[in-house]
Design an enzyme around this catalytic site. Structure first.
Site, PDB file in Angstrom:
ATOM      1  N   LYS A 207     -97.851  79.351  47.108  1.00 15.13           N
ATOM      2  CA  LYS A 207     -96.777  78.712  47.247  1.00 15.13           C
ATOM      3  C   LYS A 207     -96.062  78.899  48.439  1.00 15.13           C
ATOM      4  O   LYS A 207     -96.056  80.318  48.933  1.00 15.13           O
ATOM      5  CB  LYS A 207     -95.951  79.344  45.965  1.00 15.13           C
ATOM      6  CG  LYS A 207     -94.789  78.678  46.014  1.00 15.13           C
ATOM      7  CD  LYS A 207     -93.872  79.044  44.564  1.00 15.13           C
ATOM      8  CE  LYS A 207     -92.610  78.514  44.476  1.00 15.13           C
ATOM      9  NZ  LYS A 207     -91.871  78.814  43.206  1.00 15.13           N
ATOM     10  N   SER A 285     -90.868  75.285  40.003  1.00 16.83           N
ATOM     11  CA  SER A 285     -90.896  74.819  41.473  1.00 16.83           C
ATOM     12  C   SER A 285     -92.244  75.321  41.815  1.00 16.83           C
ATOM     13  O   SER A 285     -92.380  74.993  43.135  1.00 16.83           O
ATOM     14  CB  SER A 285     -89.891  75.955  42.004  1.00 16.83           C
ATOM     15  OG  SER A 285     -89.998  77.285  41.935  1.00 16.83           O
ATOM     16  N   GLY A 307     -87.055  80.669  36.842  1.00 16.42           N
ATOM     17  CA  GLY A 307     -86.327  80.122  35.789  1.00 16.42           C
ATOM     18  C   GLY A 307     -87.536  79.143  35.063  1.00 16.42           C
ATOM     19  O   GLY A 307     -87.386  78.075  34.709  1.00 16.42           O
ATOM     20  N   GLY A 308     -88.714  79.720  35.019  1.00 23.99           N
ATOM     21  CA  GLY A 308     -89.928  79.154  34.584  1.00 23.99           C
ATOM     22  C   GLY A 308     -90.627  78.309  35.425  1.00 23.99           C
ATOM     23  O   GLY A 308     -91.642  77.550  35.044  1.00 23.99           O
ATOM     24  N   SER A 309     -90.643  78.835  36.821  1.00 22.04           N
ATOM     25  CA  SER A 309     -91.513  78.179  37.923  1.00 22.04           C
ATOM     26  C   SER A 309     -92.861  78.093  37.912  1.00 22.04           C
ATOM     27  O   SER A 309     -93.518  77.614  38.540  1.00 22.04           O
ATOM     28  CB  SER A 309     -90.827  78.487  39.176  1.00 22.04           C
ATOM     29  OG  SER A 309     -89.404  77.964  39.253  1.00 22.04           O
TER      30      SER A 309
END
Length: 601
Positions: A207, A285, A307-309
Site C-alpha cells: 500500500k 482504503s 476503520g476497516g481498511s
C-alpha cells in the site's frame, strides 16, 4: 423610533449576543457507571446525503467558508451523531491507546516468529477444493522447488498481468527493471539451494502508505514528495525483502486512508475496482492491495486498517484480510494519520497465507514503541474441526445489513454449528455508541495530523478529503475526550464478552461493493452514509484493538463477494484464523471476472 426605544433594543441585542449565557441549562444527562452497561441496540444511520461531481466541490467550498464553519459543519456533526457524548456523564479516565496488559511473557525483537519448519507446515497443509481455487503461496513454492517454473517466469507473467488489469486501477507504481532483478536473484537462490526462506520468490504488493525504497511515498496524494523516492523501506517491507519476497509494486489507496470506497480522484490513482465487477468499487482504503490480490497479480498485499481498511476491500474483492491486535505489526515507516486505531496486516487469497504472513510480519520493533510489549505469535493447527470453541452472535447487530448480506452470512452459521463449535445468542453492549466514538476519534486524529497540509496545501488535497478534514477540525476536545472515555467502557465490555465466548461473528460490511457513479470519478464523492454502512461491523476491532479477520462466504445475485468477520480477544489471532480456515474449506469460490493465473506457462 425614539432614542429610548433604540437604546433599549440595542441593549437587548448586546445582552442576548454578548452577555447572556448561551446554552444555559438545565440539560438532561445520561449517567454511565463502571460495570453497568446499556444493552439496548439502536440502529443508527448517518443522516448526511451523498453528494457527487460538482455538488462535491460546492459542499467543500461551503464547508470551508465562514458560513460553513458557523452552520454547515455543525449540522453535519449533529446529523452524523458526533455530538451524542456531550450529554453523557462518564466518571472514568479516557483510554487513548488500546494497549492491553499482558498476562504472559513478552516477545523480544530478535525472536524468530516462525521457524522454517513451522512455515513449511502452514504452507503444505491446504488441499485444493473442487471448482475454482486461487493460487496461494504453496503453489508457487512447490513449482519453484520442482523446477516447473521460476520466480523469473512468474515475475514476467506478473508484469503482463499488471498491463492486462489496468482497468482495476490497482497498481500505481512499479519498476520493471527492479522486478526482474529481484526475480533473477530469487531464481538463482533456488538453483543453488540457498533460498532465504520457504516463501522466497513469492510476489507481494505494498500500500502507498508504506515507504518503499525507490518510490515516492505519497499516501494516495498528488503532492507529497511526488519526485522524491523514499530512501529506505518501512519495517514490514524490510522484513519481506529479508525473506526473499519480490516487491512487485506500490498499490492504490484512498487518499490518506480517509475513505472506504477506494475512489481516489488524484492523478495517477483513480477509482480502484473489484475484480468481480468493474462497475463496483474495490473498497478502501487498502484498495489496491485487495484488488491486486483478488485479480491474481500478487500473493499478498500489505495493508493498513484504521476503520476497516484491510477488511472492507478484502470483503469487496473476495479475499481474506486480517487486522491483527493493536500494535502487533510495526507501523514504522508508515505515513499513517490515525495513530490509536491504525493497524497493519496482510491481505491474501487464502487463510493459510494470511496466517503465515501475519506471523512473519509480527513482532516487536524498536522503531515502533507501541508494539514492544506483545506475546509470541501462536498459530492454530489447521485442518480440523472447531470442537470446544464457543462463538457469540448478537443477532440484532448481525442483521443490521442489506438483505443479501444477511442471508449469505446467516447461511454460514450452520456450518459453524456442524463443526463442533457452540453458537450462542449474545448481547454486545453499547456497540452503536462504540462505533460513533471510533468515528470521532479517527477523524479527530487524522484532521489533527494533516493540519499543516490542510493549511498550506489546501487546493492540492482532493475535494472530498478537504470536506472531511474540515469536519474533523470542528470536533471539540470535549467530543474527543468523551469518545475515549467510551473506549475505556468499550474495552471493559469487550473483556467481559470474551470471558464468556471465544469469538464474536458478524458480516464484515453492511453491503456488498458499492456501484460506481460516473459523476464521482473526476472529483470524487462525499458519502458519509455509505461510509457508515461500510464501517458498521469493523469499528469495534479498531477502537478496542482486538484482532478481526474477514473470509468470503458467498456471492450475491450480481456475483459480488460477501465477507464474514470473526473477532477474538487480544492476541488470539489463532482462534480467528482457525474459524476462518474451517469456513474457507466449506465455501465454494467463484472466479473473478478479471483474474490472472501468473503460474500458467
Amino acid at each position: 423610533m425614539d432614542v429610548l426605544t433604540g437604546t433599549l433594543i440595542g441593549a437587548f441585542v448586546v445582552w442576548f449576543v454578548c452577555i447572556r449565557h448561551h446554552g444555559k441549562g438545565p440539560k438532561k444527562y445520561k449517567i454511565r457507571r463502571k460495570g453497568k452497561y446499556d444493552l439496548e441496540y439502536i440502529p443508527r444511520t448517518v443522516k448526511v446525503p451523498a453528494v457527487r461531481g460538482w455538488k462535491t466541490s460546492l459542499v467543500c467550498k461551503v464547508a470551508n467558508s465562514y458560513f460553513g464553519k458557523m452552520f454547515l459543519l455543525d449540522m453535519m456533526l449533529q446529523n452524523g451523531d458526533f455530538k451524542i457524548f456531550r450529554t453523557i456523564q462518564m466518571k472514568m479516565n479516557p483510554t487513548f491507546y488500546p494497549n492491553i496488559e499482558l498476562t504472559e511473557p513478552c516477545a523480544k525483537p530478535d525472536d524468530v516468529s516462525l521457524t522454517n519448519e513451522e512455515m513449511q507446515e502452514v504452507l503444505n497443509g491446504s488441499v485444493a477444493k473442487d471448482g475454482f481455487n486461487f493460487n496461494c503461496a504453496q503453489d508457487f513454492v512447490r513449482q519453484y522447488k520442482s523446477g516447473e517454473t521460476t520466480p523469473t517466469a512468474v515475475a514476467e507473467n506478473a508484469i503482463i498481468a499488471i498491463t492486462n488489469s489496468e482497468k482495476l486501477n490497482a497498481i500505481v507504481k512499479y519498476d520493471i527493471a527492479s522486478i526482474k532483478k529481484q526475480a533473477a536473484a530469487s531464481t538463482d537462490r533456488y538453483r543453488t539451494n540457498t533460498t532465504l526462506s520457504p516463501i522466497d520468490g513469492v510476489i507481494i504488493v505494498v500500500k502507498d502508505e508504506f515507504a518503499v525504497k525507490g518510490f515516492p511515498h505519497t499516501s494516495g496524494s498528488s503532492y507529497r514528495h511526488p519526485n522524491e523516492p523514499a530512501k529506505a523501506d518501512s519495517g514490514v517491507v524490510t522484513k519481506m525483502r529479508d525473506l526473499g519476497c519480490i516487491v512487485l509494486a506500490v498499490v492504490n489507496m484512498h487518499e490518506f486512508g480517509i475513505g472506504t470506497s477506494g475512489n481516489n480522484p488524484n492523478k495517477g490513482f483513480g477509482a480502484c475496482r473489484t475484480p468481480y465487477h468493474l462497475d463496483h468499487f474495490s473498497g478502501g482504503s487498502s484498495s489496491g492491495c485487495a484488488s491486486a490480490v483478488g485479480a491474481g497479480i500478487a500473493t499478498m498485499g500489505i495493508g493498513t486498517d484504521g476503520g476497516g481498511s484491510i477488511r472492507i476491500p478484502s470483503a469487496y474483492c473476495g479475499v481474506v484480510g486480517l487486522k491483527p491486535t493493536f500494535a502487533r505489526v510495526t507501523l514504522a515507516g508508515v505515513d499513517g494519520l490515525s495513530y490509536s486505531v491504525g493497524h497493519a496486516g496482510p491481505i491474501c487469497n487464502c487463510v493459510r497465507d494470511v496466517a503465515l504472513f501475519y506471523a512473519l510480519l509480527s513482532g516487536p520493533d524498536p522503531e515502533y514503541p507501541l508494539g514492544l510489549k506483545q506475546p509470541k505469535v501462536k498459530l492454530p493447527k489447521f485442518g480440523g474441526n472447531l470442537d470446544g470453541i464457543k462463538i457469540g452472535i448478537d443477532r440484532r447487530y448481525f442483521k443490521d445489513c442489506s438483505p443479501d448480506m444477511f442471508k449469505i452470512c446467516s447461511d454460514a452459521l450452520p456450518l459453524l454449528e456442524s463443526s463442533g463449535a457452540t453458537l450462542e445468542t449474545a448481547e454486545f453492549a453499547e456497540i452503536t455508541d462504540i462505533c460513533i466514538a471510533h468515528r470521532i476519534t479517527i477523524l479527530s486524529e487524522m484532521s489533527t495530523n494533516i493540519s499543516s497540509d490542510f493549511d498550506n496545501e489546501f487546493n492540492a488535497i482532493s475535494v472530498p478529503s478537504r470536506t472531511l478534514f474540515a469536519l474533523g477540525r470542528s470536533i471539540t476536545a470535549q467530543d474527543f475526550i468523551q469518545a475515549n472515555k467510551q473506549r475505556t467502557r468499550a474495552i471493559e465490555i469487550t473483556e467481559e464478552f470474551f470471558k464468556k465466548y471465544d469469538a464474536l461473528v458478524t458480516p464484515t460490511t453492511g453491503q456488498t461493493a458499492p456501484l460506481i457513479h460516473s459523476d464521482e470519478l473526476a472529483v470524487g464523492a462525499t458519502n458519509p452514509s455509505q461510509d457508515g454502512v461500510n464501517m458498521r461491523f469493523v469499528a469495534l476491532g479498531n477502537f478496542t484493538g482486538i484482532p478481526a479477520i474477514t473470509v468470503p462466504v458467498g456471492y450475491n445475485d450480481k456475483g459480488l463477494p460477501v465477507g464474514f468477520q470473526i473477532m477474538c480477544a487480544w492476541w488470539r489471532e489463532d482462534i480467528a484464523l482457525q474459524i476462518a480456515e474451517y469456513l474457507e474449506r466449506k465455501i465454494a469460490l467463484q472466479k473473478p471476472r478479471i483474474y490472472n493465473d501468473i503460474l500458467a506457462a
